[in-house]
Design a protein around this motif. Structure first.
Motif, short mmCIF file in Angstrom:
data_model
loop_
_atom_site.label_atom_id
_atom_site.label_comp_id
_atom_site.label_asym_id
_atom_site.label_seq_id
_atom_site.Cartn_x
_atom_site.Cartn_y
_atom_site.Cartn_z
N UNK A 1 0.84 -1.19 0.00
CA UNK A 1 0.00 0.00 0.00
C UNK A 1 0.88 1.25 0.00
N UNK A 2 0.54 2.19 -0.88
CA UNK A 2 1.27 3.45 -0.96
C UNK A 2 0.30 4.59 -0.68
N UNK A 3 0.44 5.27 0.47
CA UNK A 3 -0.45 6.40 0.77
C UNK A 3 0.00 7.67 0.05
N UNK A 4 -0.97 8.42 -0.47
CA UNK A 4 -0.68 9.67 -1.16
C UNK A 4 -1.62 10.74 -0.61
N UNK A 5 -1.04 11.82 -0.11
CA UNK A 5 -1.84 12.96 0.34
C UNK A 5 -1.99 13.92 -0.84
N UNK A 6 -3.22 14.11 -1.30
CA UNK A 6 -3.48 14.95 -2.45
C UNK A 6 -3.76 16.41 -2.06
N UNK A 7 -4.28 16.61 -0.85
CA UNK A 7 -4.68 17.97 -0.47
C UNK A 7 -4.66 18.10 1.04
N UNK A 8 -4.15 19.22 1.52
CA UNK A 8 -4.25 19.60 2.93
C UNK A 8 -4.56 21.09 3.03
N UNK A 9 -5.44 21.42 3.94
CA UNK A 9 -5.77 22.82 4.21
C UNK A 9 -5.73 23.05 5.71
N UNK A 10 -5.12 24.13 6.14
CA UNK A 10 -5.03 24.44 7.56
C UNK A 10 -4.11 25.62 7.76
N UNK A 11 -3.43 25.63 8.92
CA UNK A 11 -2.51 26.73 9.21
C UNK A 11 -1.29 26.19 9.93
N UNK A 12 -0.12 26.77 9.67
CA UNK A 12 1.10 26.33 10.35
C UNK A 12 1.00 26.56 11.85
N UNK A 13 1.48 25.59 12.61
CA UNK A 13 1.45 25.72 14.07
C UNK A 13 2.37 24.68 14.67
N UNK B 1 0.74 17.77 -3.40
CA UNK B 1 0.63 16.34 -3.12
C UNK B 1 1.95 15.81 -2.54
N UNK B 2 1.85 14.73 -1.77
CA UNK B 2 3.03 14.11 -1.16
C UNK B 2 2.78 12.63 -0.94
N UNK B 3 3.83 11.85 -1.11
CA UNK B 3 3.76 10.40 -0.89
C UNK B 3 4.17 10.10 0.54
N UNK B 4 3.43 9.22 1.21
CA UNK B 4 3.75 8.80 2.56
C UNK B 4 4.55 7.51 2.58
N UNK B 5 4.74 6.98 3.78
CA UNK B 5 5.55 5.76 3.94
C UNK B 5 4.86 4.55 3.33
N UNK B 6 5.49 3.88 2.35
CA UNK B 6 4.90 2.65 1.82
C UNK B 6 4.88 1.55 2.86
N UNK B 7 3.91 0.66 2.74
CA UNK B 7 3.78 -0.41 3.72
C UNK B 7 3.61 -1.77 3.04
N UNK B 8 4.25 -2.77 3.61
CA UNK B 8 4.15 -4.14 3.14
C UNK B 8 3.48 -4.97 4.23
N UNK B 9 2.56 -5.82 3.84
CA UNK B 9 1.81 -6.58 4.84
C UNK B 9 1.62 -8.02 4.38
N UNK B 10 1.49 -8.89 5.37
CA UNK B 10 1.18 -10.30 5.10
C UNK B 10 0.20 -10.81 6.13
N UNK B 11 -0.61 -11.76 5.73
CA UNK B 11 -1.59 -12.33 6.64
C UNK B 11 -1.78 -13.80 6.30
N UNK B 12 -1.93 -14.63 7.34
CA UNK B 12 -2.11 -16.06 7.13
C UNK B 12 -3.30 -16.54 7.95
N UNK B 13 -4.10 -17.41 7.35
CA UNK B 13 -5.25 -17.99 8.03
C UNK B 13 -4.79 -19.24 8.78
N UNK B 14 -4.99 -19.24 10.09
CA UNK B 14 -4.51 -20.34 10.93
C UNK B 14 -5.58 -21.38 11.21
N UNK B 15 -6.82 -20.93 11.36
CA UNK B 15 -7.89 -21.86 11.74
C UNK B 15 -9.22 -21.33 11.23
#
Length: 232
Positions: free
Chosen positions: A35-47, A56-70
């Protein structure tokens, strides 16, 4: 009570965030995703040392795995799954990236998922621990490792490929004795619906509220999902 007050200001007043996802499963038991998160728009004020994004800005990419046990979450009343997610810290390589979209250290999250399906009722419970290095957000708020607890239930018609129901997610920072403290805990509720068109395209939508106020918790969140997800 002492006659003093302070004004609360929102740094990020509005945000449009997207995720580009790719996932695949095999053996009817293992799922791998990116999954690659992308912020397309932000509105606010510096603080407090944080400035809303100008573009726009790209966030931290994430890798995931899941296994079915039962069991099987769509065939049996009870099933057990184990998963893990790793975030790649882009700010470790480029500290000019905005701090609200990336971190400078690796995040890692193992999770246990219990789920089931019985008479058109689908449920799931997720317990996760998110390891992240402690960091100062702005000038006053410390974030760090947190525990996440999620619960969902929905009416699910597998024949007509439709589901609708609520979700609740509770997150709390557990370092520094801050567990379940007001400024270190987030509680979000969602009502979502999903539909699969022609056994090929998955469409989902949800709306929810943020109740508690850990930084990053929205007042209102709208979600929309479109995926090519063929059903065999």
């Amino acid at each position: 009570s002492k006659g003093s007050f302070s004004t609360l200001e929102a740094i990020v007043m509005h945000q449009l965030l997207g995720h580009i996802d790719v996932a695949g499963s095999f053996l009817d038991r293992v799922n791998l995703s990116f999954s690659l998160p992308v912020t397309f728009l932000e509105r606010g004020q510096p603080l407090a040392g944080v400035t809303p994004l100008a573009g726009a800005a790209v966030g931290d990419p994430r890798f995931a795995g899941q296994v079915r046990l039962y069991g099987h979450s769509d065939k049996t009343p009870f099933s057990v799954h184990f998963g893990a997610t790793v975030w790649v810290p882009l700010r470790r390589f480029n500290d000019s990236i905005a701090p609200q979209v990336s971190e400078q250290t690796v995040r890692f999250s193992p999770k246990l998922i219990l789920a089931g399906f019985h008479r058109k009722f689908r449920w799931s419970f997720t317990g996760a621990f998110v390891y992240r290095a402690e960091a100062l957000l702005g000038q006053t708020v410390t974030i760090g490792p947190e525990v996440q607890l999620g619960l969902s239930g929905s009416y699910a018609d597998l024949f007509h490929r439709f589901a609708i129901g609520p979700e609740v997610l509770l997150s709390t920072v557990v370092s520094g004795g801050n567990a379940f403290a007001r400024d270190y805990t987030s509680l979000e509720t969602l009502l979502g619906a999903h539909y699969n068109f022609a056994h090929q395209v998955q469409v989902g939508a949800a709306v929810g509220l943020g109740i508690l106020r850990e930084p990053g918790t929205p007042d209102v969140r709208f979600l929309f999902r479109l995926a090519y997800a063929p059903i065999r």
